[in-house]
Design an enzyme around this catalytic site. Structure first.
Site, PDB file in Angstrom:
ATOM      1  CG  ASP A   1      23.142 -28.907  -3.877  1.00 35.19           C
ATOM      2  OD1 ASP A   1      22.169 -28.396  -3.292  1.00 35.19           O
ATOM      3  OD2 ASP A   1      23.294 -28.890  -5.118  1.00 35.19           O
TER       4      ASP A   1
ATOM      5  CD  GLU B   1      13.618 -28.043  -2.781  1.00 37.66           C
ATOM      6  OE1 GLU B   1      14.858 -28.182  -2.864  1.00 37.66           O
ATOM      7  OE2 GLU B   1      12.841 -28.267  -3.724  1.00 37.66           O
TER       8      GLU B   1
ATOM      9  N   GLY C   1      19.615 -22.044 -10.277  1.00 40.93           N
ATOM     10  CA  GLY C   1      19.994 -20.636 -10.376  1.00 40.93           C
ATOM     11  C   GLY C   1      20.872 -20.289 -11.567  1.00 40.93           C
TER      12      GLY C   1
ATOM     13  CE1 TYR D   1      28.296 -29.182 -12.068  1.00 37.77           C
ATOM     14  CE2 TYR D   1      26.241 -30.150 -12.829  1.00 37.77           C
ATOM     15  CZ  TYR D   1      27.615 -30.213 -12.697  1.00 37.77           C
ATOM     16  OH  TYR D   1      28.312 -31.277 -13.199  1.00 37.77           O
TER      17      TYR D   1
HETATM   18  P1  13P Z   1      21.272 -25.263 -12.130  1.00 36.83           P
HETATM   19  O1  13P Z   1      20.945 -26.591 -12.747  1.00 36.83           O
HETATM   20  O2  13P Z   1      20.342 -24.186 -12.631  1.00 36.83           O
HETATM   21  O3  13P Z   1      22.676 -24.861 -12.320  1.00 36.83           O
HETATM   22  O4  13P Z   1      20.975 -25.365 -10.567  1.00 36.83           O
HETATM   23  C1  13P Z   1      21.855 -26.086  -9.747  1.00 36.83           C
HETATM   24  C2  13P Z   1      21.235 -26.379  -8.442  1.00 36.83           C
HETATM   25  O5  13P Z   1      20.184 -25.880  -8.089  1.00 36.83           O
HETATM   26  C3  13P Z   1      21.969 -27.303  -7.549  1.00 36.83           C
HETATM   27  O6  13P Z   1      21.268 -27.572  -6.389  1.00 36.83           O
END
Ligand code: 13P
Length: 291
Positions: free
Chosen positions: A81, A133, A214, A236
């Site tokens: 990620d 992205e 998300g 996350y």
């Molecule tokens: P959150 O911080 O909303 O959980 O998003 C995590 C994320 O986008 C990791 O790439």
């Protein structure tokens, strides 16, 4: 069983669902993500973010992620990620990761395209899927956690749908991360998502789309986003927030008695397992289990 990023998102596309991408920078989160997938019968993406390196070094967590994914009965993609350097991407690929996000969103457009193309060449030689992205989420993934109430206040630049087609075609990416109103970290106010961004992109291309930031979004907005083409949702912050709250509660209940580390890790694991199990089912958007 390992399934690469392209194929796992194709499953999501066929079933009009999204697959959660859980960041797993601890044994508890890693176990919870795999166990939630096995329990529910839905696929899962387990992700290591380059920004988590200080507390979950790739050399240590990466081999554990690959090993558990390989032996799991669930369909699992092992994903990097927010990879920002090509050398870090290569390290993950050599370790067996089969999904990569190259994040050049903070670069000028031409530079983002050029580096994403390099990432695509690298992924092709390992048969891994690639996410890139376009636009920007504003607050960087692992900078300040609570920068603004809205995406605009956090400095987000929404994905330009007209540029998206060129970006998709010239980079050779498999899935596209879009900025459309979500933010990383804790939401200070109600998130206001601009679904038009997604509708416009999907009119031009059927490429699976990704929601970052998300966690902390309403179930109604998840459903709208999935119906507009979101196939991967990064999750996350709220999961680890709930785990932290459960540990705080445990400590409070012990009322001064010794609290052992394994009691805390067990509590955190159980809380994340419950949350991830719920999230996987919400993101399934009514589809049957597909494992
Ligand atoms: P959150 O911080 O909303 O959980 O998003 C995590 C994320 O986008 C990791 O790439």
């Amino acid at each position: 069983m390992l399934v690469n990023l392209r194929d796992i998102c194709a499953i999501a596309e066929q079933n009009n669902m999204a697959i959660p991408s859980f960041n797993v920078p601890s044994m508890e989160a890693l176990r919870a993500a795999i166990d939630a997938a096995e329990k529910t019968g839905y696929p899962v993406i387990i992700a290591h973010a380059e920004g988590h390196e200080p507390f979950a070094p790739l050399d240590k967590i990466g081999p554990a992620m690959v090993a558990l994914a390989e032996r799991s009965s669930a369909l699992v993609c092992v994903h990097l990620d927010h990879g920002e350097s090509l050398s870090y991407l290569r390290r993950a690929l050599e370790m067996g990761f089969n999904g990569i996000m190259y994040d050049g969103s903070y670069q000028p457009y031409e530079e983002n395209v050029e580096n994403s193309q390099r990432a695509a060449d690298m992924c092709a030689s390992f048969d891994a899927g690639l996410e890139c992205e376009l636009g920007s989420m504003g607050a960087r993934e692992f900078g300040e956690r609570e920068e603004g109430a809205t995406a605009e206040e956090s400095g987000a630049i929404y994905t330009n749908p007209d540029q998206a087609l060129d970006f998709i075609q010239s980079t050779g990416l498999d899935i596209l991360a879009c900025s459309f109103g979500t933010v990383h970290g804790i939401y200070k106010g109600e998130p206001h998502l601009n679904f038009d961004v997604l509708h416009k992109i999907r009119k031009l291309s059927q490429t699976p789309l990704v929601m970052h930031g998300g966690s902390g979004v309403s179930d109604a907005d998840y459903a709208k986003a999935i119906n507009a083409g979101i196939r991967k949702i990064n999750y996350y912050t709220y999961g680890v927030k709930y785990a932290g709250e459960a540990v705080e509660k445990l400590i409070g209940e012990k009322n001064g008695e010794t609290v052992y580390w394994h009691d805390m890790t067990t509590t955190a694991y159980e809380r994340m397992l419950a949350d991830f199990t719920h999230v996987i089912q919400v993101f399934a958007n009514g589809a049957n289990p597909v494992a």
